[in-house]
Design a protein around this motif. Sequence first.
Motif, PDB file in Angstrom:
ATOM      1  N   LYS A 116       0.833  -1.203   0.000  1.00 20.51           N
ATOM      2  CA  LYS A 116       0.000   0.000   0.000  1.00 20.51           C
ATOM      3  C   LYS A 116       0.871   1.258   0.000  1.00 20.51           C
ATOM      4  O   LYS A 116       0.481   2.295  -0.548  1.00 20.51           O
ATOM      5  N   TYR A 117       2.049   1.177   0.621  1.00 17.76           N
ATOM      6  CA  TYR A 117       2.980   2.309   0.546  1.00 17.76           C
ATOM      7  C   TYR A 117       3.401   2.542  -0.903  1.00 17.76           C
ATOM      8  O   TYR A 117       3.434   3.684  -1.386  1.00 17.76           O
ATOM      9  N   GLU A 119       1.721   1.926  -3.408  1.00 20.55           N
ATOM     10  CA  GLU A 119       0.557   2.428  -4.136  1.00 20.55           C
ATOM     11  C   GLU A 119       0.281   3.903  -3.825  1.00 20.55           C
ATOM     12  O   GLU A 119      -0.643   4.484  -4.401  1.00 20.55           O
ATOM     13  N   GLY A 120       1.061   4.483  -2.898  1.00 27.35           N
ATOM     14  CA  GLY A 120       0.936   5.906  -2.625  1.00 27.35           C
ATOM     15  C   GLY A 120       0.416   6.291  -1.265  1.00 27.35           C
ATOM     16  O   GLY A 120       0.186   7.476  -1.002  1.00 27.35           O
ATOM     17  N   CYS A 121       0.242   5.335  -0.364  1.00 27.41           N
ATOM     18  CA  CYS A 121      -0.263   5.655   0.977  1.00 27.41           C
ATOM     19  C   CYS A 121       0.875   6.143   1.871  1.00 27.41           C
ATOM     20  O   CYS A 121       1.983   5.599   1.846  1.00 27.41           O
ATOM     21  N   ASP A 122       0.591   7.163   2.665  1.00 23.85           N
ATOM     22  CA  ASP A 122       1.574   7.675   3.626  1.00 23.85           C
ATOM     23  C   ASP A 122       1.433   7.009   4.991  1.00 23.85           C
ATOM     24  O   ASP A 122       2.408   6.904   5.733  1.00 23.85           O
ATOM     25  N   SER A 167       5.132   6.877   6.210  1.00 28.08           N
ATOM     26  CA  SER A 167       6.146   7.345   5.274  1.00 28.08           C
ATOM     27  C   SER A 167       7.004   8.422   5.939  1.00 28.08           C
ATOM     28  O   SER A 167       6.668   8.934   7.009  1.00 28.08           O
ATOM     29  N   GLY A 192      -3.112  13.542   8.623  1.00 22.12           N
ATOM     30  CA  GLY A 192      -3.745  13.587   7.312  1.00 22.12           C
ATOM     31  C   GLY A 192      -2.981  12.760   6.295  1.00 22.12           C
ATOM     32  O   GLY A 192      -2.462  11.692   6.607  1.00 22.12           O
ATOM     33  N   TYR A 193      -2.903  13.246   5.042  1.00 23.68           N
ATOM     34  CA  TYR A 193      -2.325  12.530   3.911  1.00 23.68           C
ATOM     35  C   TYR A 193      -3.163  11.288   3.579  1.00 23.68           C
ATOM     36  O   TYR A 193      -4.152  10.984   4.232  1.00 23.68           O
ATOM     37  N   ARG A 194      -2.726  10.565   2.603  1.00 20.73           N
ATOM     38  CA  ARG A 194      -3.479   9.394   2.149  1.00 20.73           C
ATOM     39  C   ARG A 194      -3.247   8.216   3.108  1.00 20.73           C
ATOM     40  O   ARG A 194      -2.101   7.873   3.411  1.00 20.73           O
ATOM     41  N   THR A 195      -4.331   7.628   3.568  1.00 24.59           N
ATOM     42  CA  THR A 195      -4.237   6.525   4.531  1.00 24.59           C
ATOM     43  C   THR A 195      -5.045   5.325   4.034  1.00 24.59           C
ATOM     44  O   THR A 195      -5.907   5.437   3.171  1.00 24.59           O
ATOM     45  N   ASP A 196      -4.729   4.173   4.616  1.00 21.75           N
ATOM     46  CA  ASP A 196      -5.473   2.946   4.329  1.00 21.75           C
ATOM     47  C   ASP A 196      -5.307   2.029   5.530  1.00 21.75           C
ATOM     48  O   ASP A 196      -4.568   2.349   6.477  1.00 21.75           O
TER      49      ASP A 196
END
Length: 324
Positions: A116-117, A119-122, A167, A192-196
């Motif tokens: 997932k990292y 793939e762009g997740c922070d 990240s 914040g930032y993109r999470t999953d």
Amino acid sequence: MKLYVVIPCYQEEEVLPETARRMKEKMASLAGRGLISPESRVVFVNDGSRDATWRIITELCEQDPLFEGISLSRNRGHQNALLAGLMTVKEKADAVISMDADLQDDINAMDEMVQKYHEGCDIVYGVRSQRKTDSFFKRFTAEGFYRLVNLLGGEVVFNHADYRLMSRRALEGLAQFKEVNLFLRGIIPMIGYRTDVVYYERHERFAGQSKYPLKKMLAFAFEGITSLSVRPIRLIFLLGVLLFLVSIGMLLYTLFQHFTGNTVAGWSSLVISIWAIGGLELLAIGIVGEYIGKVYLETKHRPPFLIAEYRRSDAPQKETPPKA
């Protein structure tokens, strides 16, 4: 991608050798598939242990460059030990995974976190899919805690502890939070930032005893609630307004009874009222005092941790990095 795994340790001599063995296998597997760099590392943070924990960590560092060790100057608690590890490696890692040493967190979930990292997740949260290994009491109180924190204005991920990937950008964001009263489960969602999320099954502890008995769990829960939200104070205010309105109603009722000649000695109601109001006042003072105490500690700007020793393969045996 250079991955660092930060593992706080307190009195973990019984489980550390097995933790190190499993982590070595997992890191080799991830590196072999090209998901992480061969320069990735596992960092054990010794939180003032009184047993052989630090000796075992130093031996691991001497035997294998995969392992690094940080020893705090004294016991500072799990959250500060975790923060010490994160802040120490944030400039060297592309991403950091934090987890406990007791092997209850499923290390195989690391694969999906790393994916997932890429793939762009922070931030990727490790979330328990179920609580079958917990007793009814622990399951009820733990799930109730997450719901209560969210109800009182905090923002926490349900059934997530401190097993997560962050990240470098997320770690730099965390470094800007200067709270002395740490509750990382509530602070990190604020970044914040993109999470999953990644779901996993939590295992039984491999060896040793839990470092969080009921007393510490309750203290940790109270710390989290009061660190994240002022809603408890607002609830006290609303309760005070409600009691004030009730008192006006009782005053009107008493005057009505007086002028109609129905006055009756009410010893029981008087005693109950005194005890109820007195208990409420003490509770209110205690909650307000807790917040005042936190403000007092924050104004002192005390460091959350001090590092006594940092062991790694590419540095002198004793090194003290800059404070966070």
